[in-house]
Design an enzyme around this catalytic site. Structure first.
Site, PDB file in Angstrom:
ATOM      1  N   ARG A 236      29.831-110.319  84.549  1.00 10.65           N
ATOM      2  CA  ARG A 236      28.528-109.788  84.943  1.00 10.65           C
ATOM      3  C   ARG A 236      28.527-108.281  84.733  1.00 10.65           C
ATOM      4  O   ARG A 236      29.483-107.587  85.098  1.00 10.65           O
ATOM      5  CB  ARG A 236      28.224-110.106  86.421  1.00 10.65           C
ATOM      6  N   GLU A 265      19.882-105.709  81.356  1.00  9.56           N
ATOM      7  CA  GLU A 265      19.774-106.481  80.129  1.00  9.56           C
ATOM      8  C   GLU A 265      18.310-106.795  79.838  1.00  9.56           C
ATOM      9  O   GLU A 265      17.599-107.247  80.731  1.00  9.56           O
ATOM     10  CB  GLU A 265      20.588-107.778  80.245  1.00  9.56           C
ATOM     11  N   HIS A 284      24.917-110.712  75.511  1.00  9.26           N
ATOM     12  CA  HIS A 284      25.108-111.787  76.487  1.00  9.26           C
ATOM     13  C   HIS A 284      25.091-113.148  75.786  1.00  9.26           C
ATOM     14  O   HIS A 284      24.327-114.057  76.141  1.00  9.26           O
ATOM     15  CB  HIS A 284      24.023-111.738  77.567  1.00  9.26           C
TER      16      HIS A 284
END
Length: 321
Positions: A236, A265, A284
């Site tokens: 994370r 993000e 990601h």
């Protein structure tokens, strides 16, 4: 009218047919939404029996307002967007899908580790700008003389440890909750957090995001790391303080970083980390393969079916329920 109402609060997937196929087993209306806030969830999914969630915040207020809610399933491993305490208070299962992308994330982490210690992306960018000079990659060391530190030792990092073994890394682990028997099984050595920082040539981060791990890697932590070491993060983004990381790169404490996740993000266009050749950032995507995406969507929907049919889910994180 169908017996159950199942909502997808938000999603980025091209299709939701996997969920539709699973939920066709029960008498349920299946309603996809694109909620950004908890107010969106409350206003658009007020009669929900179940929620499938990608990023939408499922807050205390959501649990107070959604009186029929029985289960929330997060698409993924982390459940930091869900208020677990409130869910437990209201008797709502919160589930994740912990095993859908173990192979993919561990492979991606290993790829970023090797990219870092071999300076592959850094040198590829330099070559594209017209410079052909291997000396700009110095220093590079054999993996057999490097110590790989792993922060957190759940399913994914255990696979990382296995994949690192053929490269000859000396692997150490910081995880106060894992048993000594598990560490022995994987041939790794337990260390405390300070030892992890001081001994590792490269640290691969795999901790969940909690109040205790938020900015676990901060200015103080970076100051204790080996000069010339690297950090990789596939867990994370907020586990690492992005500003402190940028400072550590600029000051030469770290030789580089490789991140699949960032504090915000998508990453902001003015983020300093985008300026450095020795920082690799992917969007990601570590979780992704065609197979993993099918598994993720199918398994999430299967948890909903179990609970709505009166059974216990397989992977619920608020055990007290």
């Amino acid at each position: 009218m169908a017996k159950y109402r199942v909502y997808v609060t938000d999603y980025e997937y091209e299709t939701l047919e996997n969920e539709r196929n699973v939920l066709s087993q029960i008498d349920a209306d299946f309603i996809p939404l694109q909620c950004k806030t908890d107010e969106d969830v409350i206003s658009m999914a007020a009669d929900a029996d179940a929620l499938l969630v990608q990023y939408a915040p499922i807050t205390k207020k959501v649990f107070e307002e959604l009186k029929n809610l029985k289960i929330v399933v997060r698409y993924g491993v982390g459940v930091d967007c869900v208020d677990l305490k409130a869910a437990t208070k209201h008797g709502v299962y919160v589930c994740n899908v912990p095993d859908y992308g173990v192979e993919e994330v561990s492979t991606h982490a290993m790829a970023l580790i090797l990219d870092s210690v071999r300076n592959i992306t850094k040198m590829a960018n330099i070559v594209k700008r017209g410079t052909w000079d291997y000396k700009l990659s110095k220093p590079i060391y054999r993996t057999t003389r490097l110590t790989l530190g792993i922060a957190g030792f759940g399913r994914i990092p255990r696979e990382v440890a296995k994949k690192a073994k053929p490269f000859g890394f000396n692997t150490i682990v910081y995880d106060p909750y894992v048993s000594s028997e598990v560490l022995e099984e994987f041939g790794v050595r337990r260390v405390d957090f300070d030892e992890l920082l001081k001994e590792s040539d490269i640290i691969s981060v795999h901790t969940p995001l909690t109040k205790d791990t938020h900015h676990l890697f901060n200015k103080e932590a970076f100051s204790k790391m080996k000069k010339g070491s690297y950090i990789v993060n596939t867990s994370r983004g907020p586990v690492i303080d992005g500003e402190a990381l940028a400072d550590a790169i600029e000051e030469g404490i770290l030789a580089g970083a490789a991140l699949d996740v960032t504090e915000k993000e998508p990453i902001e266009s003015d983020n300093r980390l985008l300026n450095y050749d020795n920082v690799v950032i992917t969007p990601h995507m570590a979780w992704y393969s065609e197979e993993a995406q099918v598994d993720l969507q199918r398994k999430a929907a299967e948890e909903v079916v179990r609970v709505l049919l009166g059974d216990k889910p397989l992977n619920y994180v608020n055990i007290k329920v």
